[in-house]
Design an enzyme around this catalytic site. Structure first.
Site, PDB file in Angstrom:
ATOM      1  N   CYS A  32     -16.057 -16.903 -47.327  1.00 51.22           N
ATOM      2  CA  CYS A  32     -15.022 -17.870 -46.927  1.00 51.22           C
ATOM      3  C   CYS A  32     -14.958 -19.023 -47.927  1.00 51.22           C
ATOM      4  O   CYS A  32     -13.904 -19.616 -48.142  1.00 51.22           O
ATOM      5  CB  CYS A  32     -15.274 -18.383 -45.521  1.00 51.22           C
ATOM      6  SG  CYS A  32     -16.919 -19.071 -45.288  1.00 51.22           S
ATOM      7  N   HIS A 310     -18.610 -22.661 -42.156  1.00 55.06           N
ATOM      8  CA  HIS A 310     -17.481 -21.823 -42.493  1.00 55.06           C
ATOM      9  C   HIS A 310     -16.496 -22.700 -43.265  1.00 55.06           C
ATOM     10  O   HIS A 310     -16.499 -23.925 -43.107  1.00 55.06           O
ATOM     11  CB  HIS A 310     -16.876 -21.340 -41.163  1.00 55.06           C
ATOM     12  CG  HIS A 310     -15.728 -20.403 -41.327  1.00 55.06           C
ATOM     13  ND1 HIS A 310     -15.807 -19.252 -42.081  1.00 55.06           N
ATOM     14  CD2 HIS A 310     -14.469 -20.439 -40.814  1.00 55.06           C
ATOM     15  CE1 HIS A 310     -14.636 -18.628 -42.028  1.00 55.06           C
ATOM     16  NE2 HIS A 310     -13.804 -19.329 -41.272  1.00 55.06           N
TER      17      HIS A 310
END
Length: 368
Positions: A32, A310
């Site tokens: 990510c 994330h």
């Protein structure tokens, strides 16, 4: 994803920008950090256009195995999709990245800012090598032109070699000047250094403007930090400050949210609320003429700590804001951007914080 893709098309309806593509990127186990930065770069339109041109003009790119070729290939794939929305797997790019740099090889949480830096520098290296190779070929065929290649504007700082002004430099490079004034003889020594992004220290309940002011504030060098003044030929107390001498076309601001805490012996994430405006005036430049910028992308770190979490990105495209989270792409309201400033309290349930900001300069005052 089909459903989400068509939902985005429905949401945009006949406002869907002509020829634009909104594609999510598949996550390969912990990529990510890479996907969020790639989306920000894809919607940095001058950079994207130059990368697509590069791809179009380098036919052998399919065999080339460097990050620049892989990125050009990926951006070309996205922009030439028949569908307007969907998901693409940046597999070749990620494999090349992991092969090239062990930092990005593990399944550990990676830093998006380190990745952005690494990628831009890699692209510059490749472009410089290619230009050098082309020049050598040319010189082999016309050896008379030897004198014309002296350094045009060598910097005194021994920083990045200014041999070639690539399109990465034209987009992202700015120049800082580091001014040191000797407090005994008042002589000012100025040293220029180039940057692709500015890393700013942050404080609770602050703003980008105040962080930039701190970045350019005067610090006094004394005690063991004294400065060697060439004119006095000795160590002297001095004042030092950083100013932006040449603001870049694309201003990338990295908020230093990960801080090493001595007592803990580890990094801690600072969830401080730092307001970043949609329109930014840069006033601490040497020329003192304000440079105006408009925000077009934000890489957001989601999570309470530095080692897990994330990354997602917010992107402005044709006056709409979009939210990219790996495979998923959705429209968001411009007012939602302010939910990513950070938390005014230390322990808040909101862990989505702006981490890297991408601003484009308005009015092509200095586009050379």
């Amino acid at each position: 994803m089909g459903a989400a893709g068509s939902k985005l098309e429905k949401a945009l309806g006949d406002q869907f920008p002509e020829g634009e593509r909104y594609f999510g990127l598949e996550n390969f186990g912990n990529t990510c950090y890479c996907n969020s930065v790639l989306q920000a770069l894809y919607f940095c339109v001058p950079f994207r256009d130059q990368l697509l041109d590069y791809y179009a003009n380098n036919k052998i790119i399919g065999d080339e195995d460097n990050l620049l070729a892989c990125l050009a290939d990926l951006f070309t794939q996205i922009s030439s999709q028949k569908k307007k929305t969907g998901v693409i797997a940046p597999k070749r790019f990620v494999q090349r990245l992991k092969k090239q740099n062990e930092l990005f090889r593990s399944y550990m949480h990676q830093d998006a800012h380190e990745f952005l830096n690494f990628l831009l520098n890699e692209i510059v290296d490749t472009l410089e090598k290619e230009a050098q190779a082309a020049k050598n070929d040319q010189e082999a065929s016309s050896p008379a032109e030897k004198t014309a290649n002296g350094p045009k504007n060598a910097h005194a700082n021994g920083g990045p070699k200014e041999q070639l002004d690539t399109w990465v430099h034209k987009n992202f490079q700015g120049i800082l000047t580091n001014e040191t004034r000797c407090l005994r003889c008042e002589t000012v020594t100025a040293r220029d250094e180039t940057f692709f992004d500015l890393s700013l220290d942050i404080e609770q309940n602050s703003s980008i403007t105040s962080c930039l002011k701190n970045f350019s504030s005067t610090e006094t060098l004394n005690a063991e930090d004294k400065f060697f003044c060439d004119k006095c030929c000795s160590l002297q107390e001095a004042q030092k400050r950083m100013k932006i001498k040449k603001p870049p076309q694309i201003l990338v601001i990295h908020l230093k949210r990960f801080k090493y805490i001595e007592q803990l012996g580890r990094y801690k994430k600072l969830s401080y609320r730092v307001v970043f405006p949609l329109e930014l005036k840069l006033s601490n430049t040497v020329e003192d003429a304000d440079s105006e910028y408009s925000l077009f992308a934000v890489v957001v770190h989601v999570g309470s700590g530095p080692n897990h979490g994330h990354y997602v990105s917010l992107v402005k495209s044709h006056n709409h804001w979009l939210f990219f989270d790996d495979e998923n792409v959705e429209m968001i309201d411009e007012s939602a951007v302010q939910t990513f400033f950070g938390s005014a309290q230390e322990y808040s349930s909101n862990t989505d914080h702006g981490y890297i900001l991408f601003y484009e300069r308005l009015g092509n005052g200095h586009m050379s």
